[in-house]
Write a protein that holds these residues in place. Structure first.
Motif, PDB file in Angstrom:
ATOM      1  N   UNK A   1      54.655  52.588  35.496  1.00 45.43           N
ATOM      2  CA  UNK A   1      54.005  53.821  35.097  1.00 45.43           C
ATOM      3  C   UNK A   1      52.527  53.811  35.484  1.00 45.43           C
ATOM      4  N   UNK A   2      51.600  54.065  34.539  1.00 45.58           N
ATOM      5  CA  UNK A   2      50.180  54.068  34.889  1.00 45.58           C
ATOM      6  C   UNK A   2      49.723  52.682  35.368  1.00 45.58           C
ATOM      7  N   UNK A   3      50.469  51.636  35.010  1.00 40.85           N
ATOM      8  CA  UNK A   3      50.149  50.299  35.522  1.00 40.85           C
ATOM      9  C   UNK A   3      50.216  50.234  37.033  1.00 40.85           C
ATOM     10  N   UNK A   4      51.033  51.097  37.653  1.00 43.10           N
ATOM     11  CA  UNK A   4      51.095  51.115  39.110  1.00 43.10           C
ATOM     12  C   UNK A   4      49.815  51.688  39.709  1.00 43.10           C
ATOM     13  N   UNK A   5      49.126  52.546  38.955  1.00 41.98           N
ATOM     14  CA  UNK A   5      47.821  53.033  39.401  1.00 41.98           C
ATOM     15  C   UNK A   5      46.809  51.889  39.371  1.00 41.98           C
ATOM     16  N   UNK A   6      46.870  51.080  38.313  1.00 44.67           N
ATOM     17  CA  UNK A   6      45.997  49.908  38.208  1.00 44.67           C
ATOM     18  C   UNK A   6      46.237  48.970  39.385  1.00 44.67           C
ATOM     19  N   UNK A   7      47.500  48.687  39.680  1.00 46.06           N
ATOM     20  CA  UNK A   7      47.817  47.776  40.782  1.00 46.06           C
ATOM     21  C   UNK A   7      47.397  48.366  42.122  1.00 46.06           C
ATOM     22  N   UNK A   8      47.574  49.678  42.273  1.00 47.04           N
ATOM     23  CA  UNK A   8      47.162  50.315  43.516  1.00 47.04           C
ATOM     24  C   UNK A   8      45.670  50.220  43.750  1.00 47.04           C
ATOM     25  N   UNK A   9      44.888  50.398  42.691  1.00 43.84           N
ATOM     26  CA  UNK A   9      43.440  50.335  42.837  1.00 43.84           C
ATOM     27  C   UNK A   9      42.954  48.897  42.984  1.00 43.84           C
ATOM     28  N   UNK A  10      43.760  47.921  42.531  1.00 41.04           N
ATOM     29  CA  UNK A  10      43.380  46.506  42.627  1.00 41.04           C
ATOM     30  C   UNK A  10      43.964  45.818  43.846  1.00 41.04           C
ATOM     31  N   UNK A  11      44.803  46.507  44.619  1.00 42.76           N
ATOM     32  CA  UNK A  11      45.646  45.871  45.630  1.00 42.76           C
ATOM     33  C   UNK A  11      44.871  45.131  46.717  1.00 42.76           C
ATOM     34  N   UNK A  12      43.771  45.680  47.159  1.00 42.21           N
ATOM     35  CA  UNK A  12      43.020  45.047  48.252  1.00 42.21           C
ATOM     36  C   UNK A  12      42.493  43.684  47.811  1.00 42.21           C
ATOM     37  N   UNK A  13      42.929  42.644  48.508  1.00 43.81           N
ATOM     38  CA  UNK A  13      42.485  41.290  48.180  1.00 43.81           C
ATOM     39  C   UNK A  13      43.252  40.641  47.051  1.00 43.81           C
ATOM     40  N   UNK A  14      44.286  41.283  46.548  1.00 42.11           N
ATOM     41  CA  UNK A  14      45.062  40.732  45.444  1.00 42.11           C
ATOM     42  C   UNK A  14      45.926  39.568  45.925  1.00 42.11           C
ATOM     43  N   UNK A  15      45.863  38.449  45.226  1.00 43.92           N
ATOM     44  CA  UNK A  15      46.566  37.236  45.640  1.00 43.92           C
ATOM     45  C   UNK A  15      48.005  37.251  45.149  1.00 43.92           C
ATOM     46  N   UNK A  16      48.812  38.124  45.731  1.00 40.22           N
ATOM     47  CA  UNK A  16      50.203  38.263  45.305  1.00 40.22           C
ATOM     48  C   UNK A  16      51.109  38.408  46.512  1.00 40.22           C
ATOM     49  N   UNK A  17      52.356  37.960  46.354  1.00 39.27           N
ATOM     50  CA  UNK A  17      53.348  38.119  47.419  1.00 39.27           C
ATOM     51  C   UNK A  17      53.943  39.518  47.409  1.00 39.27           C
ATOM     52  N   UNK A  18      54.084  40.099  46.214  1.00 44.09           N
ATOM     53  CA  UNK A  18      54.692  41.416  46.072  1.00 44.09           C
ATOM     54  C   UNK A  18      53.889  42.262  45.097  1.00 44.09           C
TER      55      UNK A  18
END
Length: 327
Positions: free
Chosen positions: A204-221
């Motif tokens: 839900x809104x957590x996907x907005x958080x992940x989208x805004x944090x995505x650049x440089x995020x140390x994750x595989x998925x």
């Protein structure tokens, strides 16, 4: 088929209606006040390793902070908050981070982080906090059981989540505030668990958080599910090396939310393109036939496929994902 200008006007009208409803609908009693007093938590050193001894020390420190916040809430007369904190402080509950102020910030671990080869970080959406934690707790527990040994789940509530009935949930403001903290947390977790595969599951809104944090995020998925948008126009605009997945259950009402971003005089309203649309560019997985709160329901196809993604496996196909495929 409706013309593009007509479709654009319709979306704008729907979004205006959402904003109006968010302002007009009475919300007194809909959510508990966030200003419940709590002491400042223990200043913890960065997590550099996840040996059993280090984790035991950290869990003990956060448990002491939770108990201190519970005593403060009880002294303030808030028995509901005190009861929630008492449950969090029980033996067997493990928190990497806790701060009881401003509605609460938590990062709870499910499973043995010291041995985990696969780690799922759950990033929840609106109306999630100390006083509304049961659904996240149940979902994290179900995912941990689905994954089995060798995996761990971290439920990260590291930001002031917006209320579902509010204007705040229609903008990326809270997500922009949360993004640096999520990026730091995941970076620290990745450094401490060298070799573990980290996946972000963003609801839900957590996907907005992940989208805004995505650049440089140390994750595989980065997995966006039940998403109103990721605060960006496309997967490419996330500027991430992670594999971006998207899924939506066939009975999830979020499909009817206008996926737009409209600049207004003082704020941009809307959360961007639909992540399950072909134009967005994410890998769409089958999320089954559930509703907005059913993605981590035991026995569901969505839970099984989220677990497969965390494990680095290909999601399974099934029946009942028609809404997720309607683009």
């Amino acid at each position: 088929m409706a013309s593009r200008p007509h479709s654009s006007r319709l979306r704008r009208a729907l979004l205006t209606a959402l904003v109006t409803a968010s302002v007009a609908v009475p919300v007194s009693g809909a959510a508990r006040p966030t200003a419940v007093p709590a002491p400042a938590p223990t200043a913890l050193a960065p997590l550099r390793t996840v040996t059993p001894a280090v984790l035991a020390e950290r869990y003990a420190a956060t448990r002491a902070d939770i108990r201190a916040a519970g005593r403060t809430a009880l002294a303030d007369g808030d028995r509901g908050r005190a009861g929630s904190l008492r449950a969090m402080a029980r033996p067997g509950r493990h928190f990497l981070a806790f701060d009881g102020r401003d509605g609460g910030r938590t990062a709870e671990v499910f499973g043995d982080l010291s041995r985990a080869r696969h780690i799922a970080v759950l990033v929840p959406g609106s109306d999630t906090g100390i006083d509304q934690y049961e659904r996240l707790l149940d979902g994290a527990t179900a995912l941990r059981r689905q994954l089995g040994t060798g995996s761990a789940v971290v439920a990260w509530v590291g930001y002031a989540t917006p209320a579902t009935v509010s204007t705040t949930v229609l903008t990326t403001g809270r997500a922009d505030e949360a993004a640096p903290g999520l990026r730091r947390f995941v970076g620290e977790l990745a450094g401490a668990t060298a070799g573990a595969r980290i996946s972000l599951l963003c609801h839900s809104y957590g996907s907005v958080v992940c989208g805004r944090a995505a650049s440089g995020l140390a994750a595989a998925d980065i997995v966006l599910y039940g998403s109103p948008g990721a605060g960006r126009g496309s997967e490419a605009a996330l500027h991430t090396r992670a594999t971006v997945w998207a899924g939506r259950g066939s009975h999830d009402w979020i499909a009817d939310v206008p996926h737009v971003r409209i600049p207004l005089p003082f704020v941009t309203v809307g959360l961007g393109a639909d992540p399950v649309s072909a134009g967005f560019g994410a890998r769409v997985f089958d999320a089954g036939g559930g509703g907005h709160s059913d993605y981590l329901k035991p026995g569901s196809l969505s839970l099984a496929n989220l677990a497969r993604i965390v494990e680095g496996r290909t999601p399974a196909a099934g029946t009942g994902s028609g809404e997720a495929r309607r683009v």
